[in-house]
Design an enzyme around this catalytic site. Structure first.
Site, PDB file in Angstrom:
ATOM      1  CE  LYS A   1      -3.547  -1.989   3.021  1.00 46.37           C
ATOM      2  NZ  LYS A   1      -4.211  -1.797   4.351  1.00 46.37           N
TER       3      LYS A   1
ATOM      4  CB  ILE B   1      10.495   2.801   1.600  1.00 45.45           C
ATOM      5  CG1 ILE B   1      11.790   2.956   2.399  1.00 45.45           C
ATOM      6  CG2 ILE B   1       9.631   1.703   2.172  1.00 45.45           C
ATOM      7  CD1 ILE B   1      11.601   3.630   3.735  1.00 45.45           C
TER       8      ILE B   1
ATOM      9  CG  ASP C   1      14.149  -1.817   4.129  1.00 48.77           C
ATOM     10  OD1 ASP C   1      13.972  -2.799   3.385  1.00 48.77           O
ATOM     11  OD2 ASP C   1      13.450  -1.606   5.141  1.00 48.77           O
ATOM     12  CB  THR C   2      17.078  -5.591   3.049  1.00 45.72           C
ATOM     13  OG1 THR C   2      15.809  -6.018   2.570  1.00 45.72           O
ATOM     14  CG2 THR C   2      17.032  -5.366   4.544  1.00 45.72           C
ATOM     15  N   GLY C   3      16.491  -4.350   0.080  1.00 49.89           N
ATOM     16  CA  GLY C   3      16.459  -4.695  -1.343  1.00 49.89           C
ATOM     17  C   GLY C   3      15.943  -6.108  -1.576  1.00 49.89           C
TER      18      GLY C   3
ATOM     19  CE  LYS D   1      13.982   2.938   6.525  1.00 52.33           C
ATOM     20  NZ  LYS D   1      13.283   2.332   7.686  1.00 52.33           N
TER      21      LYS D   1
ATOM     22  CG  PHE E   1       9.849   2.819  11.029  1.00 57.32           C
ATOM     23  CD1 PHE E   1      10.096   1.657  10.317  1.00 57.32           C
ATOM     24  CD2 PHE E   1       8.546   3.264  11.145  1.00 57.32           C
ATOM     25  CE1 PHE E   1       9.055   0.948   9.734  1.00 57.32           C
ATOM     26  CE2 PHE E   1       7.497   2.555  10.560  1.00 57.32           C
ATOM     27  CZ  PHE E   1       7.758   1.389   9.858  1.00 57.32           C
ATOM     28  CB  VAL E   2      10.336   7.793   7.505  1.00 54.32           C
ATOM     29  CG1 VAL E   2      11.649   8.426   7.927  1.00 54.32           C
ATOM     30  CG2 VAL E   2      10.544   6.848   6.331  1.00 54.32           C
TER      31      VAL E   2
ATOM     32  CG  ASP F   1       1.986   0.996   7.250  1.00 48.61           C
ATOM     33  OD1 ASP F   1       2.915   0.780   6.450  1.00 48.61           O
ATOM     34  OD2 ASP F   1       1.488   0.104   7.963  1.00 48.61           O
TER      35      ASP F   1
HETATM   36  N1  HPA Z   1       8.492   3.248   7.206  1.00 50.90           N
HETATM   37  C1  HPA Z   1       7.394   2.587   6.770  1.00 50.90           C
HETATM   38  N2  HPA Z   1       7.439   1.426   6.141  1.00 50.90           N
HETATM   39  C2  HPA Z   1       8.659   0.895   5.926  1.00 50.90           C
HETATM   40  C3  HPA Z   1       9.833   1.538   6.348  1.00 50.90           C
HETATM   41  C4  HPA Z   1       9.749   2.779   7.018  1.00 50.90           C
HETATM   42  O1  HPA Z   1      10.744   3.414   7.426  1.00 50.90           O
HETATM   43  N3  HPA Z   1      10.872   0.739   5.966  1.00 50.90           N
HETATM   44  C5  HPA Z   1      10.320  -0.335   5.343  1.00 50.90           C
HETATM   45  N4  HPA Z   1       8.992  -0.260   5.318  1.00 50.90           N
HETATM   46 MG    MG Z   2       3.998  -0.900   5.939  1.00 52.57          MG
END
Ligand code: HPA
Ligand code: MG
Length: 226
Positions: free
Chosen positions: A77, A144, A146-148, A174, A195-196, A202
């Site tokens: 989402k 987003i 992060d780890t890929g 990230k 964490f954003v 969300d």
């Molecule tokens: N925020 C929200 N969802 C996420 C994040 C985050 O920082 N990292 C991976 N999923």
């Molecule tokens: Mg989420």
């Protein structure tokens, strides 16, 4: 080609880099839903900056993909807002240029987070029939990376449908310790390992309705923990 420092930094556009020591903006400088006061630490990326960066990403994407049918694959989402705004920018480019290309938008859903932790099991939902991707330029749109790992799994899934080309647009990348090196082709912002929330991102389904990207506070994490 001239090889000055400016050209070099633009050669590989890894996005706007937000450094580890960036404290964000004081919440009181902006507007946000009153019910979230106390749940947030700062405004990390204001909504207007996200929009301005998205406009440029749309241009870069069209420069690369704008010669063939394109299928935008929105990863839900979290990706819905970025995808909607990116598509809006692409539409504006199409309205204002001599070439306009057919564009479809499809959606898939991934889920791998509980609280602020990634879980090992990745669920791909709605990706059963992606035969529409065959022979097309596919643009995967993620909020987003992060780890890929999620992206890697998703790309191998998409590749099975034999698209002409696959590109990935990620609003945020990230900087995490175990990044797999799987990076989006178009990056909005590279951010520290925090964490954003907001702009459809969300924390246990909360904060998607916040327009800025913000850092959640410890009390916010406790309040919405499941
Ligand atoms: N925020 C929200 N969802 C996420 C994040 C985050 O920082 N990292 C991976 N999923
Ligand atoms: Mg989420």
């Amino acid at each position: 080609m001239a090889d000055g420092p400016v050209m070099k930094s633009l050669e590989k556009d890894g996005g706007i880099v937000i450094r580890d020591d960036w404290p964000g903006y004081c919440l009181d400088l902006f507007t946000y839903p009153e019910r979230y006061s106390g749940d947030l630490e700062c405004v990390y990326i204001p909504h207007g900056v996200i929009m301005d960066r998205t406009e440029r990403l749309a241009r870069n994407i069209m420069d690369d993909l704008g010669d063939h049918d394109i299928v935008v694959l929105c990863v839900l989402k979290g990706g819905f807002q970025f995808c909607a705004d990116l598509v809006e920018c692409i539409k504006a480019l199409n309205r204002n240029s001599n070439k306009s290309l057919p564009m479809r938008v499809d959606f898939i859903r991934l889920k791998s987070y509980l609280n602020d932790q990634s879980t090992p099991d990745l669920h791909i939902v709605g990706a059963e029939d992606l035969s529409v991707l065959s022979g097309k330029n596919v643009l995967v749109v993620e909020a987003i990376v992060d780890t890929g790992k999620t992206m890697k799994a998703l790309l191998s899934h998409v590749e099975a449908f034999k698209p002409k080309m696959i590109k990935v647009a990620g609003l945020l990348v990230k900087r995490v310790p175990n990044g797999s090196g799987c990076q989006p082709d178009y990056v909005g912002f590279e951010i520290p390992n925090r964490f954003v929330v907001g702009y459809a991102l969300d924390y246990n389904e909360y904060f998607r309705d916040l327009n800025h990207i913000c850092v959640i506070s410890e009390s916010g994490k406790q309040k919405y923990k499941v």
